[in-house]
Scaffold this motif. Structure first.
Motif, PDB file in Angstrom:
ATOM      1  N   ALA A 140       0.845  -1.201   0.000  1.00 60.78           N
ATOM      2  CA  ALA A 140       0.000   0.000   0.000  1.00 60.78           C
ATOM      3  C   ALA A 140       0.875   1.243   0.000  1.00 60.78           C
ATOM      4  O   ALA A 140       1.972   1.259   0.575  1.00 60.78           O
ATOM      5  N   LEU A 141       0.384   2.268  -0.682  1.00 52.33           N
ATOM      6  CA  LEU A 141       1.012   3.597  -0.615  1.00 52.33           C
ATOM      7  C   LEU A 141       0.243   4.385   0.432  1.00 52.33           C
ATOM      8  O   LEU A 141      -0.921   4.738   0.228  1.00 52.33           O
ATOM      9  N   ASP A 170       4.983  -2.708   2.467  1.00 55.49           N
ATOM     10  CA  ASP A 170       4.669  -4.075   2.035  1.00 55.49           C
ATOM     11  C   ASP A 170       3.912  -4.862   3.089  1.00 55.49           C
ATOM     12  O   ASP A 170       3.534  -6.011   2.846  1.00 55.49           O
ATOM     13  N   ASP A 171       3.696  -4.257   4.241  1.00 50.13           N
ATOM     14  CA  ASP A 171       3.097  -4.994   5.358  1.00 50.13           C
ATOM     15  C   ASP A 171       1.806  -4.351   5.857  1.00 50.13           C
ATOM     16  O   ASP A 171       1.458  -4.451   7.023  1.00 50.13           O
ATOM     17  N   PHE A 172       1.087  -3.664   4.950  1.00 50.76           N
ATOM     18  CA  PHE A 172      -0.160  -3.021   5.363  1.00 50.76           C
ATOM     19  C   PHE A 172      -1.233  -4.091   5.534  1.00 50.76           C
ATOM     20  O   PHE A 172      -1.396  -4.966   4.669  1.00 50.76           O
ATOM     21  N   PRO A 173      -1.982  -4.067   6.626  1.00 44.79           N
ATOM     22  CA  PRO A 173      -2.936  -5.154   6.897  1.00 44.79           C
ATOM     23  C   PRO A 173      -4.122  -5.188   5.933  1.00 44.79           C
ATOM     24  O   PRO A 173      -4.591  -4.160   5.462  1.00 44.79           O
ATOM     25  N   ILE A 174      -4.582  -6.405   5.658  1.00 39.80           N
ATOM     26  CA  ILE A 174      -5.810  -6.602   4.896  1.00 39.80           C
ATOM     27  C   ILE A 174      -6.922  -6.905   5.897  1.00 39.80           C
ATOM     28  O   ILE A 174      -6.891  -7.933   6.572  1.00 39.80           O
ATOM     29  N   PRO A 175      -7.912  -6.025   5.999  1.00 37.97           N
ATOM     30  CA  PRO A 175      -8.982  -6.236   6.989  1.00 37.97           C
ATOM     31  C   PRO A 175      -9.976  -7.303   6.546  1.00 37.97           C
ATOM     32  O   PRO A 175     -10.000  -7.729   5.388  1.00 37.97           O
ATOM     33  N   LEU A 190       1.884   0.771  -7.670  1.00 37.21           N
ATOM     34  CA  LEU A 190       1.936   1.741  -6.576  1.00 37.21           C
ATOM     35  C   LEU A 190       3.241   2.525  -6.548  1.00 37.21           C
ATOM     36  O   LEU A 190       3.289   3.639  -6.031  1.00 37.21           O
ATOM     37  N   ASP A 191       4.292   1.952  -7.125  1.00 36.99           N
ATOM     38  CA  ASP A 191       5.592   2.632  -7.131  1.00 36.99           C
ATOM     39  C   ASP A 191       5.563   3.928  -7.942  1.00 36.99           C
ATOM     40  O   ASP A 191       6.410   4.801  -7.730  1.00 36.99           O
ATOM     41  N   VAL A 192       4.626   4.061  -8.877  1.00 38.01           N
ATOM     42  CA  VAL A 192       4.618   5.243  -9.745  1.00 38.01           C
ATOM     43  C   VAL A 192       3.438   6.174  -9.477  1.00 38.01           C
ATOM     44  O   VAL A 192       3.257   7.157 -10.191  1.00 38.01           O
ATOM     45  N   VAL A 193       2.630   5.878  -8.466  1.00 37.77           N
ATOM     46  CA  VAL A 193       1.476   6.732  -8.167  1.00 37.77           C
ATOM     47  C   VAL A 193       1.898   8.150  -7.836  1.00 37.77           C
ATOM     48  O   VAL A 193       1.305   9.127  -8.323  1.00 37.77           O
ATOM     49  N   GLN A 194       2.920   8.311  -7.012  1.00 42.22           N
ATOM     50  CA  GLN A 194       3.371   9.657  -6.668  1.00 42.22           C
ATOM     51  C   GLN A 194       3.835  10.428  -7.896  1.00 42.22           C
ATOM     52  O   GLN A 194       3.553  11.623  -8.048  1.00 42.22           O
ATOM     53  N   GLU A 195       4.521   9.738  -8.790  1.00 41.85           N
ATOM     54  CA  GLU A 195       4.963  10.377 -10.034  1.00 41.85           C
ATOM     55  C   GLU A 195       3.754  10.836 -10.850  1.00 41.85           C
ATOM     56  O   GLU A 195       3.741  11.924 -11.421  1.00 41.85           O
ATOM     57  N   GLY A 196       2.718   9.996 -10.883  1.00 40.94           N
ATOM     58  CA  GLY A 196       1.499  10.357 -11.596  1.00 40.94           C
ATOM     59  C   GLY A 196       0.809  11.558 -10.979  1.00 40.94           C
ATOM     60  O   GLY A 196       0.308  12.437 -11.694  1.00 40.94           O
ATOM     61  N   LEU A 197       0.781  11.612  -9.672  1.00 40.16           N
ATOM     62  CA  LEU A 197       0.157  12.741  -8.989  1.00 40.16           C
ATOM     63  C   LEU A 197       0.915  14.043  -9.257  1.00 40.16           C
ATOM     64  O   LEU A 197       0.307  15.113  -9.358  1.00 40.16           O
ATOM     65  N   GLU A 198       2.231  13.943  -9.390  1.00 36.81           N
ATOM     66  CA  GLU A 198       3.015  15.131  -9.733  1.00 36.81           C
ATOM     67  C   GLU A 198       2.668  15.612 -11.134  1.00 36.81           C
ATOM     68  O   GLU A 198       2.635  16.822 -11.403  1.00 36.81           O
ATOM     69  N   MET A 199       2.410  14.680 -12.042  1.00 37.79           N
ATOM     70  CA  MET A 199       1.994  15.051 -13.395  1.00 37.79           C
ATOM     71  C   MET A 199       0.672  15.807 -13.356  1.00 37.79           C
ATOM     72  O   MET A 199       0.490  16.808 -14.044  1.00 37.79           O
ATOM     73  N   LEU A 200      -0.255  15.316 -12.534  1.00 35.95           N
ATOM     74  CA  LEU A 200      -1.548  15.989 -12.399  1.00 35.95           C
ATOM     75  C   LEU A 200      -1.375  17.387 -11.827  1.00 35.95           C
ATOM     76  O   LEU A 200      -2.028  18.340 -12.254  1.00 35.95           O
ATOM     77  N   LYS A 201      -0.493  17.505 -10.856  1.00 36.33           N
ATOM     78  CA  LYS A 201      -0.284  18.795 -10.193  1.00 36.33           C
ATOM     79  C   LYS A 201       0.232  19.846 -11.177  1.00 36.33           C
ATOM     80  O   LYS A 201      -0.139  21.020 -11.100  1.00 36.33           O
ATOM     81  N   LYS A 202       1.047  19.421 -12.115  1.00 41.46           N
ATOM     82  CA  LYS A 202       1.583  20.345 -13.116  1.00 41.46           C
ATOM     83  C   LYS A 202       0.516  20.783 -14.109  1.00 41.46           C
ATOM     84  O   LYS A 202       0.649  21.818 -14.757  1.00 41.46           O
ATOM     85  N   GLY A 203      -0.539  19.962 -14.233  1.00 37.92           N
ATOM     86  CA  GLY A 203      -1.657  20.319 -15.096  1.00 37.92           C
ATOM     87  C   GLY A 203      -1.383  20.072 -16.569  1.00 37.92           C
ATOM     88  O   GLY A 203      -0.448  19.361 -16.948  1.00 37.92           O
ATOM     89  N   ASN A 204      -2.253  20.654 -17.408  1.00 36.96           N
ATOM     90  CA  ASN A 204      -2.144  20.554 -18.865  1.00 36.96           C
ATOM     91  C   ASN A 204      -2.157  19.107 -19.351  1.00 36.96           C
ATOM     92  O   ASN A 204      -1.324  18.701 -20.163  1.00 36.96           O
ATOM     93  N   MET A 205      -3.123  18.347 -18.885  1.00 37.20           N
ATOM     94  CA  MET A 205      -3.284  16.971 -19.351  1.00 37.20           C
ATOM     95  C   MET A 205      -3.994  16.921 -20.704  1.00 37.20           C
ATOM     96  O   MET A 205      -4.160  15.859 -21.293  1.00 37.20           O
ATOM     97  N   LYS A 206      -4.455  18.070 -21.187  1.00 38.57           N
ATOM     98  CA  LYS A 206      -5.087  18.186 -22.513  1.00 38.57           C
ATOM     99  C   LYS A 206      -6.250  17.214 -22.699  1.00 38.57           C
ATOM    100  O   LYS A 206      -6.420  16.609 -23.752  1.00 38.57           O
ATOM    101  N   GLY A 207      -7.013  17.060 -21.646  1.00 38.83           N
ATOM    102  CA  GLY A 207      -8.201  16.230 -21.735  1.00 38.83           C
ATOM    103  C   GLY A 207      -7.969  14.757 -21.482  1.00 38.83           C
ATOM    104  O   GLY A 207      -8.919  13.967 -21.507  1.00 38.83           O
ATOM    105  N   LYS A 208      -6.723  14.355 -21.230  1.00 36.82           N
ATOM    106  CA  LYS A 208      -6.433  12.926 -21.001  1.00 36.82           C
ATOM    107  C   LYS A 208      -6.676  12.555 -19.544  1.00 36.82           C
ATOM    108  O   LYS A 208      -6.512  13.367 -18.642  1.00 36.82           O
ATOM    109  N   LYS A 209      -7.052  11.314 -19.334  1.00 38.54           N
ATOM    110  CA  LYS A 209      -7.253  10.787 -17.982  1.00 38.54           C
ATOM    111  C   LYS A 209      -6.043   9.940 -17.597  1.00 38.54           C
ATOM    112  O   LYS A 209      -5.649   9.027 -18.323  1.00 38.54           O
TER     113      LYS A 209
END
Length: 400
Positions: free
Chosen positions: A71-72, A84-89, A376-395
């Motif tokens: 989990a991130l 790597d050791d986040f519990p599964i409820p 999960l290793d690249v989620v933070q990188e993706g969020l930084e891309m969103l923060k910079k903006g200009n996704m030109k309509g892409k999800k």
């Protein structure tokens, strides 16, 4: 992420054969999914210390689900950690556990961490939408079975529902089957943008559902400030299907996109003053905008209010942010769109059902995806891309 391997393997080959036989029996009893997807093996097994025949007599009780997952997490204010050791409820009676395959990223994901809101405690798991495969269902769940391909929209107050983890647990009424017209990865953009657009229009702004639309001689206009955002794309199409004329505000780069999706007019914001933008909107619509959505921020929310009708009743949804000090005209009702109502009130399932009908019928064009590999290793990188903006309509979607 290797999705077709169990998390642990037996060193004893005979024991593994026995387990595999038991799993095949379980699978044959639970049925198969209609959608094609990688098989999810939901088992860990006890290792055998001998190779005798008696050691291969492993019972069903010895097949156990993993107790921890990757989990991130937001470990502390403004700081992520990959664990790597986040519990599964445990899954509740009316809940569904989903093995995550794709996660959609949204501005709220980075904003909540940067500005420290929607984080009840630390560590916490964020992430609001995903698509995946049902891994386990509660005893009261009859609408889904293990192996079903689904999507969901989650509520931030339940850490088990945060999508930045391998296994997500949510109430069964918030789980939806992936329509046959929607790809697995594209389904990860339905839980926030598509659902927000549909509920904002149908629940709060009073736009008729397309299947119930009646002829209306009076011209109705909807203003969408931020037409190229993914939510704006869905809102443009849904409103157009309901017979509402849509005017959007976009950059020149995304003008053609909104026109393709059904906007009657696109106001290009580039190199125009605020006054020029408002004047153009009012001239095109004749001052007859009775519904408006802002998807940009406090400044544009104010401009949207300047552009709507001055006398007819107006319903306004500031989905980005609006200053509490702004003076609201007497003819305008500002709606606070609370998407948590989708989770808290089962009655709102009617909106996902109607959304599902439009998707299944192929009436909605899905946004272009920017797919990021790496889990999960690249989620933070993706969020930084969103923060910079200009996704030109892409999800932006991350493959888990």
């Amino acid at each position: 992420m290797t999705e077709t391997r169990p998390r642990r393997t037996l060193t004893n080959r005979n024991s593994w054969k026995t387990i595999r036989t038991l799993l095949r029996r379980i699978k044959s009893q639970s049925g198969t999914s209609e959608k094609s997807h990688p098989e999810v093996v939901w088992t860990t097994c006890k290792e055998s210390s001998t190779t005798t025949e008696t050691s291969t007599a492993v019972s069903i009780a010895e097949i156990q689900a993993p107790q921890v997952q990757k989990a991130l997490v937001v470990a502390r204010k403004g700081e992520y950690e990959l664990r790597d050791d986040f519990p599964i409820p445990v899954v509740g009676d009316d809940e569904v556990m989903i093995r995550s395959y794709y996660v959609g990223l949204n501005p709220i994901d980075w904003k909540s961490v940067d500005y420290n809101f929607c984080l009840p405690e630390f560590p916490w798991v964020t992430g609001r939408e995903m698509s995946g495969v049902v891994a386990q269902v509660g005893s009261a769940v009859t609408t889904f079975k293990e192996g079903d391909s689904v999507w969901t929209s989650t509520y931030y107050k339940d850490v088990r529902a945060g999508c930045f983890q391998e296994y997500v647990i949510v109430p069964s009424h918030t789980v939806l089957p992936i329509p046959s017209t929607v790809s697995f990865e594209a389904a990860a953009c339905l839980g926030v943008a598509a659902l927000t657009a549909a509920m904002t229009l149908w629940k709060w702004l009073g736009v008729p559902i397309p299947s119930t639309t009646t002829d209306d001689s009076e011209e109705q206009w909807l203003l969408i400030w931020g037409g190229s955002t993914v939510t704006g794309q869905f809102a443009t199409q849904i409103a157009s299907l309901s017979g509402i004329k849509v005017i959007t505000v976009n950059s020149a780069e995304t003008k053609a996109l909104s026109e393709k999706l059904g906007a009657s007019h696109v106001v290009v914001r580039d190199e125009k003053t605020d006054e020029e933008l408002v004047d153009e909107i009012r001239q095109v619509t004749g001052g007859r905008i009775t519904r408006a959505i802002d998807l940009v921020g406090t400044k544009t929310a104010s401009l949207a209010l300047d552009a709507v009708s001055k006398d007819a009743p107006v319903a306004f949804a500031p989905l980005a942010m609006m200053s509490s000090s702004h003076v609201i005209p007497e003819n305008v009702i500002v709606h606070t769109v609370e998407m948590k109502q989708f989770v808290l009130d089962k009655g709102n399932v009617c909106y996902t059902e109607e959304l599902g009908k439009l998707l299944e019928a192929g009436k909605l064009i899905l946004p272009e995806l920017h797919l990021v590999e790496g889990g999960l290793d690249v989620v933070q990188e993706g969020l930084e891309m969103l923060k910079k903006g200009n996704m030109k309509g892409k999800k932006l979607v991350v493959r888990m």
